[in-house]
Scaffold this active site. Structure first.
Site, mmCIF file in Angstrom:
data_model
loop_
_atom_site.group_PDB
_atom_site.id
_atom_site.type_symbol
_atom_site.label_atom_id
_atom_site.label_comp_id
_atom_site.label_asym_id
_atom_site.label_seq_id
_atom_site.Cartn_x
_atom_site.Cartn_y
_atom_site.Cartn_z
ATOM 1 N N SER A 190 0.760 -1.287 0.085
ATOM 2 C CA SER A 190 0.057 0.106 -0.168
ATOM 3 C C SER A 190 0.821 1.191 0.094
ATOM 4 C CB SER A 190 -0.872 -0.178 1.112
ATOM 5 O OG SER A 190 -0.171 0.205 2.381
ATOM 6 N N LYS A 191 0.142 2.320 -0.148
ATOM 7 C CA LYS A 191 0.952 3.575 -0.242
ATOM 8 C C LYS A 191 1.695 3.721 1.004
ATOM 9 C CE LYS A 191 0.958 8.615 -1.182
ATOM 10 N NZ LYS A 191 1.129 8.920 0.441
#
Ligand code: GLU
Length: 509
Positions: free
Chosen positions: A264-265
């Site tokens: 994920s970011k």
């Protein structure tokens, strides 16, 4: 084989995630391999999630990495428009066709009624309550209301959606090129909304209709869409398009570097690497996320790295130009298992591609950074510095970091080296060296080596004992490129000035 026509179909809901770039890349490679067409389709039917600037960003990112498009929103093409919001009228026609042939229906249930149904079912079964063959006959739709009532409601402008009538008990089968045969029982699939009350189609309808109309041969997309694929198969079937249905290839997930869960970011932020190809400023928070480009990744390195996230050529070769990727690429060689996003590997690729550049090409990056700092340097010197540093860099900006001392003489010295290595022997060698180098005309690396050789021999001091002190005196630091080359680049005057400064500052022990 039918003409290869593939599409990358992002929704403009924000910056393009690096996983999206990989999806686009695999589509592109397949298209080029078979002299097919690569299409960009903007899936912007969800007005609530639309983010201004996202479409532009997607196009810029694709162009930066070198993914060329044959058809798309700006380029046009035989199946234009390529932005779904501009194709609105097309979808309702097919939704109506599905209603007419009994595979879809109008549903008038409002939010409260849907909520009540869910609560009722939760109490009854405890299972995942959904609008499907077991519940639809308890709801307000064109299957339960009379035709007159339905017509009346539509005429009166009541809100409605159109839902697919998924059969109660049927095996839905599809053949995924990566996963093989996938079979889902239709009882697992709910009666998905095809048209929303705002007259816009949902992803499911628009995707199927457009893939059919645009004659897409292969749907290559992320694994997160696999659960939707059986529903799409039913939709193709009910629209009478099963024969033209594209082949499916659902790509493995991108995992965190340790393989534990989806990347994920947040993970990328925490581990200090980018997740977007280009800089992206979130329009809501104004927060800037640095892109791979701005971090110093070369597009060809990123492409090579991404190609290997899930695919491999079945040989030991790791470095592939885009042309080589095109010829080696095969959907059948994509693995099912998630691919670990190993940022160290991305850096390794960047190093390899930087090393393949000429000194002059590397010098251009250095000259650019120097200009920003207001430092003047001629091309030849920049090329020599690039040559001295080429094995030590991961990003172009490392040259200015590692090579700053070429332009700015040290004022302070590495304390550890000064304490440990600045001794009588070092002072003796450095003093003599300084005098001899000052008078030499053309200080080449060879000349520097031979003077050092003579001085140390005369003083009977092993070179190894004074090298670190010498490096520190010249650069301020404890490590760096070859010292003889460093002296040649600095030139005789600068070398003797620096040695003199070190002797004066650190004293003659
Ligand atoms: N619009 C979908 C997305 O944003 C496309 C999925 C597909 O390729 O079918 O991922």
């Amino acid at each position: 084989m039918r003409e290869v026509r593939v599409r990358f179909a992002p929704s403009p809901t924000g910056a393009l995630h690096i996983g999206g770039v990989r999806t686009a890349l695999y589509n592109f490679l397949l298209a080029r391999k078979h002299q097919g067409k690569m299409i960009l389709r903007i899936e912007d039917t969800d007005q609530n999630r639309y983010v201004l600037g996202a479409e532009e960003y997607i196009k810029e990112a694709l162009s930066w990495v070198g993914i060329e498009l044959d058809e798309g929103p700006d380029i046009g093409g035989p199946y234009a428009p390529y932005r779904q919001s501009e194709r609105k009228t097309i979808y309702s026609e097919y939704a109506k066709r599905l209603i007419e042939n009994g595979h879809a229906y109008y549903a008038f249930d409002n939010t409260e009624e849907l909520e009540a149904m869910r609560n009722r079912l939760k109490e009854k079964k405890g299972a995942n309550p959904q609008y499907d063959s077991t519940t639809r006959m308890e709801m307000k739709n064109s299957l339960t209301l009379s035709k007159e009532e339905v017509d009346k409601r539509i005429k009166a402008g009541d809100h409605f959606v159109i839902r697919l009538k998924v059969p109660a008990s049927e095996e839905v089968e599809l053949n995924d090129l990566i996963r093989g045969k996938v079979v889902v029982h239709s009882s697992q699939i709910d009666d998905k909304v095809l048209m929303k009350s705002d007259g816009m189609p949902t992803y499911h309808l628009a995707n199927v209709v457009d893939d059919y109309l645009m004659k897409i041969s292969h749907v290559i997309r992320g694994e997160e869409w696999l659960p939707s694929a059986p529903l799409h198969v039913l939709t193709y079937r009910y629209l009478g398009w099963e024969k033209e249905m594209p082949a499916f290839a659902h790509l493995p997930l991108l995992l965190k570097p340790d393989g534990n869960g989806k990347l994920s970011k947040r993970d990328a932020d925490q581990m200090g690497f980018p997740i977007f190809p280009l800089n992206w400023t979130d329009p809501k928070t104004n927060e800037l996320a640095e892109g791979f480009k701005e971090r110093g990744y070369l597009p060809e390195a990123l492409i090579n790295f991404l190609a290997f996230l899930g695919w491999n050529p079945g040989t030991e070769q790791e470095l592939f130009s885009v042309e080589e990727l095109i010829s080696a690429f095969e959907l059948e060689r994509i693995g099912k298992a998630g691919a670990k996003f190993d940022i160290q590997k991305a850096k390794w690729y960047n190093q390899q591609y930087l090393r393949a550049k000429t000194d002059e090409e590397l010098a251009r990056y250095l000259l650019h950074d120097l200009k920003e700092l207001g430092i003047v340097c001629d091309k030849e010197k920049a090329a020599s510095i690039a040559n001295a540093l080429r094995e030590r860099i991961t990003f172009p900006s490392d040259m200015i970091e590692l090579g700053r001392f070429f332009f700015i003489a040290p004022e302070t010295f590495d304390e550890k080296i000064a304490a440990k290595k600045w001794n009588d022997e070092a002072v003796a060698v450095i003093s003599s060296l300084k005098d001899e180098i000052a008078i030499i005309e053309n200080l080449t690396a060879e000349a520097a080596a031979s003077i050092l050789e003579q001085v140390t021999a005369r003083l009977a001091i092993p070179q190894g004992k004074i090298m670190q002190a010498l490096r520190m005196a010249l650069t301020g630091g404890a490590s760096g490129p070859d010292l003889m080359i460093t002296m040649a680049i600095l030139g005789n005057h600068e070398v003797s000035t620096r040695l003199d400064y070190a002797l004066k500052t650190l004293g003659r022990k």
